[in-house]
Design an enzyme around this catalytic site. Structure first.
Site, PDB file in Angstrom:
ATOM      1  N   ARG A 177      13.281 -11.104   5.977  1.00 10.68           N
ATOM      2  CA  ARG A 177      13.114 -11.234   7.513  1.00 10.68           C
ATOM      3  C   ARG A 177      13.774 -12.125   8.174  1.00 10.68           C
ATOM      4  O   ARG A 177      14.403 -11.930   9.166  1.00 10.68           O
ATOM      5  CB  ARG A 177      11.601 -11.360   7.670  1.00 10.68           C
ATOM      6  CG  ARG A 177      11.209 -11.343   9.277  1.00 10.68           C
ATOM      7  CD  ARG A 177       9.566 -11.971   9.307  1.00 10.68           C
ATOM      8  NE  ARG A 177       8.719 -11.221   8.064  1.00 10.68           N
ATOM      9  CZ  ARG A 177       7.978 -10.050   8.595  1.00 10.68           C
ATOM     10  NH1 ARG A 177       8.060  -9.528   9.654  1.00 10.68           N
ATOM     11  NH2 ARG A 177       7.031  -9.447   7.479  1.00 10.68           N
ATOM     12  N   CYS A 231       1.208  11.063  20.422  1.00 12.47           N
ATOM     13  CA  CYS A 231      -0.343  11.444  20.682  1.00 12.47           C
ATOM     14  C   CYS A 231      -1.140  10.604  19.957  1.00 12.47           C
ATOM     15  O   CYS A 231      -1.904  11.275  19.064  1.00 12.47           O
ATOM     16  CB  CYS A 231      -0.305  12.873  20.540  1.00 12.47           C
ATOM     17  SG  CYS A 231       1.084  13.800  21.379  1.00 12.47           S
ATOM     18  N   GLU A 232      -1.271   9.318  19.978  1.00 10.28           N
ATOM     19  CA  GLU A 232      -2.261   8.514  19.442  1.00 10.28           C
ATOM     20  C   GLU A 232      -2.443   7.276  20.066  1.00 10.28           C
ATOM     21  O   GLU A 232      -1.477   6.830  20.488  1.00 10.28           O
ATOM     22  CB  GLU A 232      -2.496   8.279  17.891  1.00 10.28           C
ATOM     23  CG  GLU A 232      -1.114   8.111  17.387  1.00 10.28           C
ATOM     24  CD  GLU A 232      -1.343   7.820  15.633  1.00 10.28           C
ATOM     25  OE1 GLU A 232      -2.014   6.915  15.321  1.00 10.28           O
ATOM     26  OE2 GLU A 232      -1.002   8.677  15.190  1.00 10.28           O
TER      27      GLU A 232
HETATM   28  C1  LIG Z   1       9.278  -8.197   0.637  1.00  9.06           C
HETATM   29  C2  LIG Z   1       9.488  -9.282  -0.248  1.00  9.06           C
HETATM   30  C3  LIG Z   1      10.591 -10.243  -0.201  1.00  9.06           C
HETATM   31  C4  LIG Z   1      11.157 -10.378   1.435  1.00  9.06           C
HETATM   32  O1  LIG Z   1      10.150 -11.164   2.197  1.00  9.06           O
HETATM   33  P1  LIG Z   1      10.553 -11.556   3.628  1.00  9.06           P
HETATM   34  O2  LIG Z   1       9.202 -11.927   3.979  1.00  9.06           O
HETATM   35  O3  LIG Z   1      11.205 -10.359   4.201  1.00  9.06           O
HETATM   36  O4  LIG Z   1      11.466 -12.627   3.448  1.00  9.06           O
HETATM   37  C5  LIG Z   1      10.996 -10.896  -1.164  1.00  9.06           C
HETATM   38  N1  LIG Z   1      10.658 -10.543  -2.302  1.00  9.06           N
HETATM   39  C6  LIG Z   1       9.972  -9.779  -2.717  1.00  9.06           C
HETATM   40  C7  LIG Z   1       9.340  -9.521  -4.305  1.00  9.06           C
HETATM   41  C8  LIG Z   1       9.038  -8.833  -1.670  1.00  9.06           C
HETATM   42  O5  LIG Z   1       8.278  -8.064  -1.943  1.00  9.06           O
END
Ligand SMILES: *Cc1c(COP(=O)(O)O)cnc(C)c1O
Length: 426
Positions: free
Chosen positions: A283, A351-352
């Site tokens: 993220r 439609c929700e």
């Molecule tokens: C989803 C996930 C991430 C990434 O998480 P972010 O919040 O996007 O940084 C890293 N490692 C694992 C094992 C995940 O499932």
């Protein structure tokens, strides 16, 4: 990047730009809705992590699931990023973007035999193992291929990540990892399996964490475990500390820690162990590097509330419906300073009632035909889109300096219809 800006989506002469390209110009060329990424922002965020861990040996493995377009993976691979994948498909994507197997870690609770085989065949840095049955299957597959699989065991440290329930993964009631209290037993079992080589420990406690404390608690437990396992003869050379650092979705009132603060905390908690540190941010690398651009179809004056009906919907961006997520929604043509703001319920055409992006959102007045941008939509946006309501899969665009390109095209109605097969016997 100007001042403390988080991204390269800034207004110039009253128009929103992605780097040096006008968003309105892209909208004329591509039609809305679409995702738009800034190459410079992606790269900048990767480098922030890389620099934050520069005090020791490390690898930043981008979590492919956050935004997995080949152009995004290729841009990050060119920066030297490793990748964290959670499916055979993501593994194939990382390889196709030119990432060597030695820089790919494979996470996820349900790896199948064929996924394990493909990863061993193409090369893999390590499997992050989530259960004992999975450990046995990886050993079996590796042995049958005459190879040894490098593994880290994902431990569940039982800490509260203080995030949305659907994306918290580090409490004992979550499905992830093995309880840290059972780690010694499980590592002994791993060491006894012929197809496995223990290389480290893995932990990932959740996503969109806005404080360092839960990470710090988890990492201290992992540091302690490292010493315990080493004393028992296991070669713990790497610690995979997962992803999860959050981003500010509502810019006015959130200030999650920066990668530099995170890197310093990692050094404080595990820096003395002489391990190679792996992290798996998704993220924070992709989130603020992407926006969703949409056009107002109608402004509908309801009883006591006004609806802004957009051409984007929950199938294009599901985060508000699924996680009650907040996204800043801004006009692409900047509002006149001092103009009186109004409150809208911002909705899509699906439609929700769940197809609601925001309720009572205070923003400048808008009219049919105006463009808006959802900020911080680069992560868990396009990857979670669908064709619900037979709405074409939302396209993706990347901007770099004064250029832009379609990196995933919008399918035509015929493309969508022809993907289905009607059996002869109907
Ligand atoms: C989803 C996930 C991430 C990434 O998480 P972010 O919040 O996007 O940084 C890293 N490692 C694992 C094992 C995940 O499932």
């Amino acid at each position: 990047m100007e001042g403390g800006a988080l991204d390269h989506f800034l207004y110039r002469d009253g128009q929103l730009f992605a780097e040096d390209v006008s968003v309105a110009e892209i909208a004329r060329a591509v039609e809305t809705p679409f995702y738009l990424y800034s190459h410079a922002t992606l790269v900048r965020h990767f480098r922030l992590f890389d620099e934050a861990l520069a005090w020791g040996p490390h690898m930043v493995c981008y979590a492919v699931k956050a935004a997995s377009n080949q152009a995004i993976l290729t841009a990050l691979a060119a920066e030297g990023a490793g990748m964290d994948v959670v499916s055979g498909g993501e593994y194939a994507r990382a390889k196709a973007a030119g990432v060597p197997g030695a820089r790919i870690v494979f996470s996820g609770v349900g790896k199948t035999r064929s996924e394990i085989r493909a990863a061993l065949d193409g090369g893999i840095r390590q499997f992050n193992v989530e259960s004992e049955p999975e450990m046995q299957v990886i050993s079996e597959v590796a042995t049958s291929m005459g190879v040894v699989a490098p593994i880290a065991v994902r431990v569940n440290p039982d800490v509260d990540a203080k995030t949305h329930a659907k994306i918290a993964t580090g409490k004992s009631e979550n499905k992830f990892g093995i309880p840290i209290a059972r780690a010694r037993e499980v590592y002994a079992e791993a060491a006894a399996l012929p197809g496995l080589k223990v290389v480290g420990i893995d932990v990932h406690i959740g996503s969109q964490l806005t404080q360092l404390e839960p990470f710090e608690m988890a990492y201290r437990k992992v540091a302690e475990l490292t010493e315990v396992l080493r004393a028992e003869g296991h070669a713990i050379e790497r610690l995979d500390l997962g992803g999860g650092l959050g981003i500010p979705y509502a810019r006015s009132n959130e200030a999650p820690p920066l990668p530099t603060d995170y890197g310093a905390m990692v050094q404080r908690t595990v820096g003395h162990l002489g391990v190679e540190v792996e992290i798996e941010p998704g993220r924070l690398i992709a989130g603020n590097a992407g926006i969703l651009v949409s056009r107002v179809i109608y402004v509908k004056n309801g009883e006591g509330r006004d609806f802004l009906i957009l051409d984007a919907a929950m199938n294009d961006l599901i985060r508000p419906a699924m996680y009650d997520a907040y996204h800043d929604i801004v006009p692409v043509a900047e509002a006149e300073p001092g103009i009186e703001q109004v409150a809208y319920d911002v909705v899509g055409p699906v439609c929700e009632t769940g197809d609601t992006f925001a309720k009572g959102r205070v923003m400048p007045p808008l009219a049919a035909g105006d463009l808006v941008a959802f900020r911080s939509a680069g992560a868990y946006g396009a990857v979670m889109s669908s064709e619900y309501n037979t709405r074409p899969l939302v396209p993706e665009i990347m901007a770099k300096n004064d250029q832009f390109a379609v990196i995933r095209a919008r399918p035509s109605f015929d493309d969508m219809i022809n993907r289905d097969t009607v059996p002869e016997w109907l």
